[in-house]
Write a protein that holds these residues in place. Structure first.
Motif, PDB file in Angstrom:
ATOM      1  N   GLU A  63       0.846  -1.217   0.012  1.00 57.22           N
ATOM      2  CA  GLU A  63       0.252  -0.172   0.027  1.00 57.22           C
ATOM      3  C   GLU A  63       0.840   1.222   0.019  1.00 57.22           C
ATOM      4  O   GLU A  63       0.533   2.220  -0.735  1.00 57.22           O
ATOM      5  CB  GLU A  63      -0.710   0.075   1.394  1.00 57.22           C
ATOM      6  N   GLN A  68      -3.390   0.290  -4.591  1.00 58.55           N
ATOM      7  CA  GLN A  68      -4.853   0.340  -4.041  1.00 58.55           C
ATOM      8  C   GLN A  68      -5.466  -0.851  -3.783  1.00 58.55           C
ATOM      9  O   GLN A  68      -6.340  -0.896  -3.015  1.00 58.55           O
ATOM     10  CB  GLN A  68      -5.413   1.456  -4.922  1.00 58.55           C
ATOM     11  N   TYR A  69      -5.444  -1.820  -4.666  1.00 61.27           N
ATOM     12  CA  TYR A  69      -6.337  -2.950  -4.768  1.00 61.27           C
ATOM     13  C   TYR A  69      -5.746  -4.371  -4.638  1.00 61.27           C
ATOM     14  O   TYR A  69      -4.483  -4.364  -4.999  1.00 61.27           O
ATOM     15  CB  TYR A  69      -7.285  -3.039  -5.898  1.00 61.27           C
ATOM     16  N   ILE A 208     -11.848 -10.456   3.017  1.00 61.87           N
ATOM     17  CA  ILE A 208     -11.969  -9.097   2.742  1.00 61.87           C
ATOM     18  C   ILE A 208     -11.486  -8.211   3.885  1.00 61.87           C
ATOM     19  O   ILE A 208     -11.329  -7.292   3.931  1.00 61.87           O
ATOM     20  CB  ILE A 208     -13.762  -9.123   2.718  1.00 61.87           C
ATOM     21  N   ARG A 212      -8.975  -5.190   3.779  1.00 63.42           N
ATOM     22  CA  ARG A 212      -9.452  -3.783   4.495  1.00 63.42           C
ATOM     23  C   ARG A 212      -8.575  -3.255   5.349  1.00 63.42           C
ATOM     24  O   ARG A 212      -8.181  -2.157   5.586  1.00 63.42           O
ATOM     25  CB  ARG A 212     -10.915  -3.952   4.744  1.00 63.42           C
ATOM     26  N   LEU A 216      -5.830  -1.568   1.980  1.00 61.84           N
ATOM     27  CA  LEU A 216      -6.364  -1.678   0.621  1.00 61.84           C
ATOM     28  C   LEU A 216      -7.530  -2.016   0.274  1.00 61.84           C
ATOM     29  O   LEU A 216      -8.497  -2.452   1.330  1.00 61.84           O
ATOM     30  CB  LEU A 216      -5.379  -2.842   0.117  1.00 61.84           C
ATOM     31  N   GLU A 217      -8.080  -1.684  -0.819  1.00 60.56           N
ATOM     32  CA  GLU A 217      -9.484  -2.081  -1.428  1.00 60.56           C
ATOM     33  C   GLU A 217      -9.703  -3.451  -1.762  1.00 60.56           C
ATOM     34  O   GLU A 217      -8.539  -3.946  -2.655  1.00 60.56           O
ATOM     35  CB  GLU A 217     -10.041  -1.136  -2.350  1.00 60.56           C
ATOM     36  N   VAL A 218     -10.676  -4.082  -1.985  1.00 57.43           N
ATOM     37  CA  VAL A 218     -11.153  -5.414  -2.590  1.00 57.43           C
ATOM     38  C   VAL A 218     -11.497  -4.900  -4.084  1.00 57.43           C
ATOM     39  O   VAL A 218     -12.152  -4.298  -4.314  1.00 57.43           O
ATOM     40  CB  VAL A 218     -12.087  -6.325  -1.854  1.00 57.43           C
ATOM     41  N   TYR A 244     -20.506  -5.360   0.418  1.00 57.25           N
ATOM     42  CA  TYR A 244     -19.207  -5.412   1.003  1.00 57.25           C
ATOM     43  C   TYR A 244     -18.376  -4.059   0.449  1.00 57.25           C
ATOM     44  O   TYR A 244     -17.442  -3.794   0.802  1.00 57.25           O
ATOM     45  CB  TYR A 244     -18.366  -6.637   0.532  1.00 57.25           C
ATOM     46  N   ASP A 245     -19.159  -3.297  -0.251  1.00 55.29           N
ATOM     47  CA  ASP A 245     -18.754  -1.867  -0.793  1.00 55.29           C
ATOM     48  C   ASP A 245     -17.377  -2.145  -1.508  1.00 55.29           C
ATOM     49  O   ASP A 245     -16.457  -1.581  -1.074  1.00 55.29           O
ATOM     50  CB  ASP A 245     -18.642  -0.985   0.314  1.00 55.29           C
ATOM     51  N   MET A 246     -17.466  -2.988  -2.531  1.00 50.87           N
ATOM     52  CA  MET A 246     -16.348  -3.567  -3.316  1.00 50.87           C
ATOM     53  C   MET A 246     -16.315  -2.985  -4.747  1.00 50.87           C
ATOM     54  O   MET A 246     -16.337  -4.158  -5.605  1.00 50.87           O
ATOM     55  CB  MET A 246     -15.928  -4.472  -2.762  1.00 50.87           C
ATOM     56  N   ASP A 393      -5.355   4.987 -10.497  1.00 51.74           N
ATOM     57  CA  ASP A 393      -6.662   4.238 -11.053  1.00 51.74           C
ATOM     58  C   ASP A 393      -6.438   4.324 -12.432  1.00 51.74           C
ATOM     59  O   ASP A 393      -6.110   5.436 -12.976  1.00 51.74           O
ATOM     60  CB  ASP A 393      -7.851   5.170 -10.717  1.00 51.74           C
TER      61      ASP A 393
END
Length: 728
Positions: A63, A68-69, A208, A212, A216-218, A244-246, A393
Motif C-alpha cells: 500500500e 490500491q487494490y 475481505i 481492508r 487496501l481495497e478489494v 461489501y462496498d467493493m 486508477d
C-alpha cells in the motif's frame, strides 16, 4: 515534378488528412497515462506463508508503494478445500468405489443413489462443519437453479450433490497403459475432476477483512461458468459487491466468459451505471487478449470503456536474477515494456519466484525480501515517469474512430504513391497512368463503404509495402546519378555526408508509409488490440522482392546503360534474366540470403522459438534503460549502415556491391513501416524509436565506411607491393 503535378497534389492533400488523423490519435494516447497495479490475493497469501511476516504486513507494505487494490477471487469448492480440511469432494464414480460408502454417509445419501442414481460426472460434497456447509449451501441456493444441485442431508454429516455432465468433466491427458511387452492399451478414462469445483459460491468475509485492515481495497473477481450462469447468480454477485462496498474500477472476468454471458445487457448496464471498465487480459505471448465469450461484444456495448491488463505470468515471475541481473530487473523491464509499448494500464501483480522448486510447499520458492519489491517499484515508477506516466486508477482511452472521408483521402495518397512508383518501374503513357489513377481513386471509397474493417487493413498493408519500395526507388535514383552522372573525386568526408543525407531522405519516405499505417488503423479496436494488423511479415517481405526489379529498371540486366537512360524494365532485361545460366555460387548465395531472411522474419513476434541471444537481450536492455525507446537492432546496426555503404559503393562505381548493399538496406526501410504496424504502441514512441535508429545508423554507417576505406587502401597498397616485388 511537373509531369506528376496531379499525383503530387493528391499526396499533399492525403498527408494533410493523415496529419489530422494522427493528431487525434496522439491526443487520445497522451491522455492515457495512469497505470494501476493490483495484487493477486492467493499468490501473496502463499508468499506470506513462506516468509516470516503475516499477509497483513505485506499488504500494508505494498500500500505504501502506491498499490490500491487486491484482486480477490470468488470462493469455490477448490479454494474451500485449501482453507478447510473438513471438506471432502469426490466424483460420482469415486464415491461408489468406496467399499463402505453406505456406512460412511447418512442414510439420505444411500436412499437418493438407490432411487435417483448418480452419474460419474456428478460431484459429491461431504463435511461435518456446519459453517462450511452453510457457506456452500447458501452460495448454491442464492445463485443457481434447483435442478443444478441436490441437498442430501442437512444434519450432523452434511452432504450435497452437484449434478454434472460430460461437458463439466476434466480428464488427465498423460495417462497411458501398456502390457509386459510394452504395447500400449487404450485406457478407459474416468473424470479426474470437474469444472463444477470452480463455480462461484460467494466471497470470503475473512479475506475481505484482511485486505481492508491493510488499508487496501478489494477488487472482486466473480467466476463465470456458462453452463451454470443464471440471473440469480448475477443478482447475488451485485448484492455482494454492494454489501461489501467493493465496486471495482475494472472487471477482471474469471472463467471462459464475461459475467452473465450470454445475457450481456445486464452486466453492460450495471457497468455503465457504476463506471466500471472491461478488463482485456493480454495473452501470455503478448498478442491480443485472452478469449472470453462475450468480451468483445461487451466492450463495444460499453463504447470501448476498457483497459488492457497485463498479468504477471508464471514464466515472468521466475525471471528473478535473470540475464545476469542480481534482482528483479528483468521483471521490471517486462512491466516497463508492457505499459510504455503496449497500452497496458492495469498490472495484475504477483510476487517474484526463484527458479527452484520446493517440495515442502509443493511450489516454487517465492522471493520474501521486501527490499527487492521496493527497489523494483521505485525504479519502475521513475522509468515510466519519463513518459509522463504515474501510478493510480488506470486511465482509459477515448473511443477514437477514423471517418470514412479521412480514410478515403489517406487511401488516395497511397494510390497516388503507387502510380508514382509505377512510373519509375515501367513506361506508362499518360492515358494509362491517369486511367489507373482514376480506377484507384474510385475503388478506395467503395471499399471503405462495403467492407470498412477489411479495407483499412488492405490499405495499411499497401502503404507498408509501397512507401518502402518508393524509398528504394530514390536510393536507386541517387546511385544511378552517382555512377553515371557525377564525378568520382569527392573527398571521403563528402561521401559520408552524401550517404548520411540519402539515408535520411530514403528513411523519411518509408516513415511516411509507417505513419499512413498508424493513421488508417487508428480505430480504438486496434489500440485496444481487439483487432490486429496481420500483414506485418508480408509487408516486410514484398519490398525485398520488389527491390531487384527497381534496380533492374535503373541499371538494366546485363546491358549497357547510358547516363540518359530513363528508368524502366525492358522486355530484353526480363528475357535475359529468365534465360540466364545459373551458377552454383549464385544458388549458394541465394540459399544463404533466404536462410538469413527466414531467421530475421521468424524472430519477429513472441510466438517463435527463434529468439535473440542472451548477449543481444542484455544489450537491448541497456539501450532500453538509457533511451526513451529502444531502437531496432537490425535497423541501426545492419540495414541503415548498409544503405550508406551502398551510396559509398555507388560513388566508387561498383554497381554489383551497390546492389548487394541495397538488398540489405531494404530490410531497414520495410522495418520502419513495420514499427508503426504495432498499433498498440503510441505513435510518439514508434517515431522516437525510428529517429534513434536513424541517428545510430548514421554513426555506425560512418564507421563501416571508414573501415572499408582503410581496407581498400591496405589492399591497394598490398597489390602495389606485390607488383613491385614481381618487377624486381
Amino acid at each position: 515534378m511537373k509531369k506528376n503535378i496531379v499525383i503530387i497534389t493528391l499526396l499533399i492533400v492525403s498527408v494533410l488528412a493523415l496529419s489530422l488523423t494522427l493528431s487525434a490519435r496522439v491526443a487520445v494516447e497522451s491522455n492515457n497515462k495512469v497505470v494501476d497495479v493490483v495484487l493477486d490475493y492467493s499468490e501473496f497469501r502463499d508468499m506470506a506463508a513462506q516468509s516470516e511476516k503475516p499477509l497483513t504486513w505485506w499488504l500494508e507494505k505494498f500500500e505504501s508503494l502506491g498499490v490500491q487494490y487486491v484482486g480477490l477471487q470468488e470462493e469455490n469448492l477448490e479454494s474451500l478445500m485449501i482453507k478447510n480440511n473438513q471438506l471432502q469432494i469426490l466424483m460420482g464414480w469415486q464415491l461408489l468405489q468406496e467399499a463402505e460408502w453406505r456406512n460412511l454417509y447418512p442414510s439420505e445419501v444411500e436412499y437418493y443413489i438407490d432411487h435417483e442414481g448418480i452419474s460419474e460426472f456428478d460431484v459429491f460434497i461431504a463435511t461435518k462443519s456446519q459453517e462450511v456447509y452453510d457457506f456452500i449451501s447458501n452460495g448454491l441456493k442464492s445463485r443457481y437453479t434447483s435442478d443444478k444441485f441436490q441437498i442430501l442431508s442437512e444434519e450432523g454429516y452434511y452432504t450435497i450433490l452437484l449434478k454434472g455432465n460430460i461437458r463439466d468433466a476434466l480428464y488427465r491427458n498423460n495417462f497411458k497403459l501398456e502390457d509386459a511387452e510394452g504395447k500400449l492399451s487404450i485406457p478407459r478414462h474416468k473424470p479426474y475432476s470437474s469444472k463444477l469445483l470452480q463455480v462461484g459460491l460467494g466471497f470470503d468475509t475473512d479475506k475481505i477483512n484482511v485486505i481492508r485492515e491493510s488499508g487496501l481495497e478489494v477488487l472482486p473477481r466473480p467466476f463465470t461458468y456458462i453452463d451454470w450462469m443464471t440471473e440469480e447468480y448475477m443478482e447475488a454477485t451485485f448484492a455482494d459487491i454492494e454489501a461489501y462496498d467493493m465496486k471495482p474500477p475494472v472487471f477482471l472476468f474469471s472463467g471462459g466468459a464475461v459475467l452473465g454471458y450470454p445475457n450481456i445487457e445486464i452486466i453492460a448496464n450495471y457497468m455503465i451505471e457504476n463506471n466500471i471498465a472491461a478488463g482485456l487480459i493480454e495473452t501470455s505471448v503478448q498478442r491480443s487478449h485472452i478469449e472470453q465469450e462475450g468480451l468483445n461484444l461487451l466492450t463495444r456495448s460499453l463504447n470501448y470503456d476498457a483497459v488492457r491488463i497485463f498479468s504477471v505470468w508464471p514464466y515472468i515471475q521466475e525471471r528473478f536474477g535473470y540475464y545476469n541481473y542480481e534482482g528483479a530487473e528483468e521483471i521490471e523491464n517486462t512491466l516497463y515494456r508492457a505499459v510504455t509499448e503496449r497500452n497496458i494500464r492495469f498490472i495484475f501483480f504477483k510476487p517474484f519466484k526463484v527458479d527452484d522448486y520446493n517440495t515442502r510447499y509443493d511450489q516454487f520458492i517465492y522471493v520474501t525480501d521486501y527490499e527487492e519489491y521496493e527497489k523494483m517499484f521505485e525504479r519502475f515508477e521513475a522509468r515510466i515517469a519519463q513518459h509522463g506516466m504515474t501510478l493510480g486508477d488506470s486511465s482509459r482511452m477515448e473511443p477514437i474512430r477514423v471517418r470514412i472521408a479521412k480514410q478515403t483521402l489517406m487511401g488516395w495518397g497511397i494510390v497516388a504513391a503507387s502510380i508514382l512508383f509505377l512510373t519509375y518501374l515501367i513506361k506508362l503513357d499518360k492515358k494509362y497512368k491517369y486511367g489507373l489513377l482514376a480506377m484507384g481513386l474510385l475503388m478506395v471509397p467503395a471499399g471503405f463503404v462495403v467492407r470498412p474493417m477489411l479495407m483499412d487493413k488492405l490499405m495499411a498493408l499497401w502503404a507498408a509495402v509501397i512507401f518502402p519500395s518508393l524509398s528504394m526507388v530514390y536510393f536507386c535514383h541517387r546511385c544511378f546519378k552517382y555512377i553515371y552522372k557525377e564525378d568520382q573525386k569527392d573527398k571521403l568526408h563528402k561521401k559520408m555526408i552524401y550517404a548520411a543525407r540519402d539515408l535520411i531522405i530514403v528513411s523519411a519516405i518509408s516513415l511516411v508509409g509507417g505513419l499512413f499505417v498508424a493513421g488508417i488503423l487508428s480505430h480504438i479496436e486496434y489500440l485496444l488490440e481487439m483487432d490486429i494488423f496481420r500483414g506485418v511479415k508480408i509487408s516486410q517481405m514484398i519490398p525485398m522482392i520488389i527491390y531487384p526489379a527497381i534496380f533492374m529498371a535503373y541499371f538494366g540486366y546485363r546491358r549497357n546503360v547510358d547516363k540518359k537512360h530513363q528508368p524502366s524494365i525492358g522486355l530484353e532485361d526480363i528475357k535475359t534474366f529468365l534465360f540466364e545460366d545459373i551458377k552454383i555460387v549464385y544458388v549458394l548465395l541465394s540459399a544463404v540470403f533466404l536462410g538469413v531472411l527466414y531467421i530475421y522474419l521468424a524472430r519477429t513476434g513472441h510466438e517463435t522459438n527463434i529468439q535473440p541471444s542472451t548477449f543481444e537481450l542484455i544489450a537491448r536492455n541497456i539501450l532500453e534503460e538509457k533511451l526513451l525507446a529502444r531502437p531496432r537492432t537490425a535497423e541501426f546496426l545492419i540495414a541503415f549502415p548498409a544503405l550508406m555503404v551502398g551510396i559509398y559503393f555507388a560513388k566508387a562505381r561498383i554497381k554489383s556491391l551497390t546492389f548487394v548493399a541495397g538488398l540489405v538496406a531494404v530490410i531497414g526501410q520495410a522495418s520502419i513501416a513495420n514499427t508503426f504496424s504495432h498499433l498498440r504502441t503510441p505513435v510518439y514512441l514508434s517515431t522516437v524509436r525510428t529517429l534513434y535508429a536513424l541517428v545510430l545508423g548514421v554513426v555506425v554507417g560512418i564507421i563501416y565506411i571508414l573501415i572499408l576505406e582503410i581496407a581498400i587502401k591496405l589492399i591497394n597498397k598490398l597489390k602495389t607491393e606485390i607488383a613491385q616485388h614481381k618487377s624486381n
